[in-house]
Design a protein around this motif. Structure first.
Motif, PDB file in Angstrom:
ATOM      1  N   THR A 138      -7.051  -5.345  -7.843  1.00 36.02           N
ATOM      2  CA  THR A 138      -6.261  -4.205  -8.304  1.00 36.02           C
ATOM      3  C   THR A 138      -4.861  -4.238  -7.708  1.00 36.02           C
ATOM      4  O   THR A 138      -3.857  -4.048  -8.417  1.00 36.02           O
ATOM      5  CB  THR A 138      -6.961  -2.892  -7.910  1.00 36.02           C
ATOM      6  OG1 THR A 138      -8.286  -2.893  -8.447  1.00 36.02           O
ATOM      7  CG2 THR A 138      -6.197  -1.688  -8.441  1.00 36.02           C
ATOM      8  N   TYR A 139      -4.775  -4.459  -6.409  1.00 39.82           N
ATOM      9  CA  TYR A 139      -3.485  -4.561  -5.720  1.00 39.82           C
ATOM     10  C   TYR A 139      -3.350  -5.985  -5.202  1.00 39.82           C
ATOM     11  O   TYR A 139      -4.197  -6.460  -4.444  1.00 39.82           O
ATOM     12  CB  TYR A 139      -3.397  -3.563  -4.573  1.00 39.82           C
ATOM     13  CG  TYR A 139      -3.641  -2.126  -4.995  1.00 39.82           C
ATOM     14  CD1 TYR A 139      -2.694  -1.434  -5.758  1.00 39.82           C
ATOM     15  CD2 TYR A 139      -4.814  -1.472  -4.635  1.00 39.82           C
ATOM     16  CE1 TYR A 139      -2.926  -0.126  -6.160  1.00 39.82           C
ATOM     17  CE2 TYR A 139      -5.048  -0.164  -5.024  1.00 39.82           C
ATOM     18  CZ  TYR A 139      -4.106   0.510  -5.784  1.00 39.82           C
ATOM     19  OH  TYR A 139      -4.333   1.796  -6.176  1.00 39.82           O
ATOM     20  N   ALA A 197      -4.632   6.887 -10.981  1.00 39.38           N
ATOM     21  CA  ALA A 197      -4.522   6.502  -9.568  1.00 39.38           C
ATOM     22  C   ALA A 197      -5.893   6.482  -8.915  1.00 39.38           C
ATOM     23  O   ALA A 197      -6.231   5.573  -8.156  1.00 39.38           O
ATOM     24  CB  ALA A 197      -3.598   7.473  -8.841  1.00 39.38           C
ATOM     25  N   ARG A 198      -6.710   7.516  -9.213  1.00 36.09           N
ATOM     26  CA  ARG A 198      -8.051   7.597  -8.634  1.00 36.09           C
ATOM     27  C   ARG A 198      -8.885   6.388  -9.067  1.00 36.09           C
ATOM     28  O   ARG A 198      -9.608   5.798  -8.266  1.00 36.09           O
ATOM     29  CB  ARG A 198      -8.725   8.886  -9.068  1.00 36.09           C
ATOM     30  CG  ARG A 198     -10.122   9.076  -8.466  1.00 36.09           C
ATOM     31  CD  ARG A 198     -10.762  10.324  -9.069  1.00 36.09           C
ATOM     32  NE  ARG A 198      -9.996  11.517  -8.737  1.00 36.09           N
ATOM     33  CZ  ARG A 198     -10.177  12.230  -7.633  1.00 36.09           C
ATOM     34  NH1 ARG A 198     -11.075  11.844  -6.736  1.00 36.09           N
ATOM     35  NH2 ARG A 198      -9.459  13.318  -7.405  1.00 36.09           N
ATOM     36  N   GLU A 199      -8.769   6.017 -10.364  1.00 43.15           N
ATOM     37  CA  GLU A 199      -9.531   4.873 -10.859  1.00 43.15           C
ATOM     38  C   GLU A 199      -9.123   3.588 -10.142  1.00 43.15           C
ATOM     39  O   GLU A 199      -9.968   2.765  -9.763  1.00 43.15           O
ATOM     40  CB  GLU A 199      -9.328   4.728 -12.369  1.00 43.15           C
ATOM     41  CG  GLU A 199     -10.010   5.825 -13.182  1.00 43.15           C
ATOM     42  CD  GLU A 199      -9.727   5.682 -14.672  1.00 43.15           C
ATOM     43  OE1 GLU A 199      -8.864   4.844 -15.026  1.00 43.15           O
ATOM     44  OE2 GLU A 199     -10.353   6.412 -15.472  1.00 43.15           O
ATOM     45  N   HIS A 220     -10.311  -0.457  -6.192  1.00 44.78           N
ATOM     46  CA  HIS A 220      -9.865  -1.218  -5.016  1.00 44.78           C
ATOM     47  C   HIS A 220     -10.867  -1.084  -3.865  1.00 44.78           C
ATOM     48  O   HIS A 220     -11.216  -2.077  -3.207  1.00 44.78           O
ATOM     49  CB  HIS A 220      -8.487  -0.707  -4.580  1.00 44.78           C
ATOM     50  CG  HIS A 220      -8.085  -1.148  -3.198  1.00 44.78           C
ATOM     51  ND1 HIS A 220      -7.811  -2.450  -2.891  1.00 44.78           N
ATOM     52  CD2 HIS A 220      -7.937  -0.442  -2.041  1.00 44.78           C
ATOM     53  CE1 HIS A 220      -7.501  -2.543  -1.604  1.00 44.78           C
ATOM     54  NE2 HIS A 220      -7.578  -1.339  -1.072  1.00 44.78           N
ATOM     55  N   MET A 221     -11.356   0.130  -3.622  1.00 46.25           N
ATOM     56  CA  MET A 221     -12.299   0.326  -2.528  1.00 46.25           C
ATOM     57  C   MET A 221     -13.620  -0.394  -2.790  1.00 46.25           C
ATOM     58  O   MET A 221     -14.257  -0.921  -1.875  1.00 46.25           O
ATOM     59  CB  MET A 221     -12.546   1.817  -2.296  1.00 46.25           C
ATOM     60  CG  MET A 221     -11.298   2.571  -1.831  1.00 46.25           C
ATOM     61  SD  MET A 221     -10.533   1.853  -0.361  1.00 46.25           S
ATOM     62  CE  MET A 221     -11.764   2.237   0.866  1.00 46.25           C
ATOM     63  N   VAL A 253      -2.458  -0.330   6.835  1.00 46.61           N
ATOM     64  CA  VAL A 253      -3.496   0.144   5.945  1.00 46.61           C
ATOM     65  C   VAL A 253      -3.857  -0.956   4.957  1.00 46.61           C
ATOM     66  O   VAL A 253      -3.131  -1.926   4.791  1.00 46.61           O
ATOM     67  CB  VAL A 253      -3.031   1.401   5.171  1.00 46.61           C
ATOM     68  CG1 VAL A 253      -2.774   2.554   6.108  1.00 46.61           C
ATOM     69  CG2 VAL A 253      -1.785   1.105   4.353  1.00 46.61           C
ATOM     70  N   VAL A 254      -4.977  -0.788   4.294  1.00 47.96           N
ATOM     71  CA  VAL A 254      -5.341  -1.704   3.222  1.00 47.96           C
ATOM     72  C   VAL A 254      -4.416  -1.444   2.045  1.00 47.96           C
ATOM     73  O   VAL A 254      -3.870  -0.351   1.922  1.00 47.96           O
ATOM     74  CB  VAL A 254      -6.826  -1.506   2.819  1.00 47.96           C
ATOM     75  CG1 VAL A 254      -7.752  -1.956   3.898  1.00 47.96           C
ATOM     76  CG2 VAL A 254      -7.090  -0.068   2.424  1.00 47.96           C
ATOM     77  N   PRO A 255      -4.235  -2.419   1.149  1.00 47.42           N
ATOM     78  CA  PRO A 255      -4.832  -3.733   1.050  1.00 47.42           C
ATOM     79  C   PRO A 255      -4.534  -4.638   2.248  1.00 47.42           C
ATOM     80  O   PRO A 255      -3.474  -4.537   2.849  1.00 47.42           O
ATOM     81  CB  PRO A 255      -4.226  -4.310  -0.232  1.00 47.42           C
ATOM     82  CG  PRO A 255      -3.735  -3.138  -0.989  1.00 47.42           C
ATOM     83  CD  PRO A 255      -3.312  -2.139   0.034  1.00 47.42           C
TER      84      PRO A 255
END
Length: 463
Positions: free
Chosen positions: A105-106, A134-136, A141-142, A165-167
């Motif tokens: 995703t990222y 954004a939530r999707e 990503h998580m 922070v992640v990514p």
């Protein structure tokens, strides 16, 4: 001595060999332009150039062998890491095997600075129109993180580590605190520190034997009882610590490794700084001063002082001189020398220095070995641990001239080491990280070091 230190030492030796080879080649070019050229002189110079060439080849082969060994060590380390259960390790993004061609995703190629990731976090937090998308993306990503990183999932940093922070690829962009590190320490003579004891002892012959002509046949010949003095070198301990909250370690990304990296680099900087500036035993304390006093200093006026210092080094060492002299200076002094212009040149040409050329800059980055050479061919080490607050005006620096083989550093092959202790801080959910190492050094086996100091070395002006 560690493999990394051996590689650094080999690189310095190769830089020196390359500098010598350049000197011999430039001298050959200068010789061929001489109207009084002789065949013998050219042949001798060609032999010297070829010998320097062979030394470069030898040093290059030694460095390549060490680097090959380092690569193999890295391969073995990576191989060992693969045997660790997936739930206990966190592979890098580009080291994870995937099925199919689904993209993350990222990704660093589409969101290098994490702008999209941050925008999605803000949108989700504020409940804007883009909240659903954004939530999707964040949920997807998580899920990717759970699949690829097991229980090492890092949601977000806290406190001082909010930017980590992640990514995961974004953690590589953190900006560590800049350090002067250890250019001088890597350039001098290394030894493995003995496994036991808090003192290194060296015997120095202070009274030598005697030889003279015999006054007559059967007459007594010269005799002088030799005597020595013990040079006791203390083993010193350098250490630093940092207490991290368990939240920072468990919910931040790479926080522990970032802190350890900073501690290791500060350990190196402290060691190098002590070699130069420690009271009584540091290079500044033991070096014999060559004073340069000037209210309007210039590089042209400083240069004779440098030659005077080098002459003092050789006079002190005599037949014990290795010929591997180096000049150590702050970066502000090195760039000030490069800033200088001249209309005159030395009366005697130097090996490797083309006529009407005053020294050379090799365009090496800071901490990468020899930065260039002085007009007489002496290699220059630039080290920003050199103090710049000396003198009555607290604005002077110093230039050191030494035989690098007579500056000795003993280090534990495993140093620096670190301790990760949880119990002492368990009640406050803290983890204590301690970095430490043992080392010993001396520049005083022979009183050979020289330093240029005085008002001529105040903060330079560039014009």
């Amino acid at each position: 001595m560690t493999l990394e230190q051996l590689i650094a030492q080999a690189r310095t030796a190769l830089d020196t060999a390359i500098a010598t080879r350049r000197q011999e080649q430039d001298a050959l070019v200068a010789l061929r332009s001489d109207d009084n050229l002789t065949e013998d002189a050219v042949r001798d110079q060609v032999e010297r150039r070829d010998a320097a060439d062979a030394e470069v080849t030898r040093r290059q082969a030694a460095l390549e062998e060490l680097e090959k060994e380092q690569r193999r060590e890295d391969e073995v380390t990576a191989l060992a890491a693969r045997t660790v259960p997936a739930a206990t390790r966190a592979p890098a993004y580009d080291r994870v095997a995937r099925v199919g061609a689904e993209e993350r995703t990222y990704r660093p190629d589409t969101d290098r600075r994490g702008a999209m990731f941050q925008s999605d976090i803000i949108a989700r937090a504020l409940g804007t129109e883009g909240d659903i998308e954004a939530r999707e993306r964040l949920d997807r990503h998580m899920q990717e993180e759970r699949v690829e990183r097991g229980n090492q999932l890092r949601a977000a940093g806290t406190g001082a580590f909010a930017g980590l922070v992640v990514p995961q690829y974004l953690t590589d962009l953190y900006a560590p605190a800049a350090q002067a590190n250890r250019p001088f320490a890597d350039a001098i003579r290394h030894h493995d520190l003995p496994s036991q004891g808090m003192q290194v002892n060296i015997s120095r012959v202070t009274t030598g034997s005697s030889v003279d002509n015999q006054s007559a046949e059967n007459a007594a010949v010269a005799e002088q009882d030799m005597d020595d003095t013990n040079l006791a070198i203390p083993v010193q301990t350098a250490a630093g610590q940092q207490t991290l909250s368990r939240q920072a370690i468990e919910r931040g990304a790479g926080v522990e490794s970032v802190v350890l990296d900073d501690l290791f680099r500060r350990y190196n900087t402290n060691l190098d700084g002590k070699l130069l500036n420690q009271a009584t035993t540091g290079l500044s304390a033991v070096a014999t001063a060559v004073t340069y006093t000037d209210t309007d200093p210039s590089a042209v006026e400083l240069y004779p002082k440098l030659i005077e210092g080098l002459a003092g080094v050789e006079a002190a060492l005599l037949d014990m001189a290795s010929g591997e002299n180096i000049a150590v200076m702050h970066s502000r002094r090195w760039y000030w020398l490069q800033n200088a212009m001249a209309s005159t040149w030395p009366l005697i040409t130097q090996p490797g220095v083309v006529a009407q050329t005053l020294g050379a800059n090799y365009a090496q980055a800071y901490g990468r070995g020899v930065r260039g050479m002085l007009p007489n061919g002496t290699p220059v080490i630039v080290d920003n641990n050199v103090a710049t607050n000396l003198g009555t005006g607290t604005n002077e620096d110093e230039v050191y001239l030494v035989d690098r083989q007579e500056c000795h550093l003993w280090e534990d092959p495993d140093a620096p080491m670190y301790i990760r202790a949880e119990q002492p801080k368990a009640a406050s959910l803290g983890v204590l990280l301690v970095v430490y190492g043992y080392y010993a050094y001396t520049h005083a086996r022979y009183p050979q070091a020289r330093k240029i100091s005085g008002t001529g070395l105040v903060t330079p002006t560039f014009a």
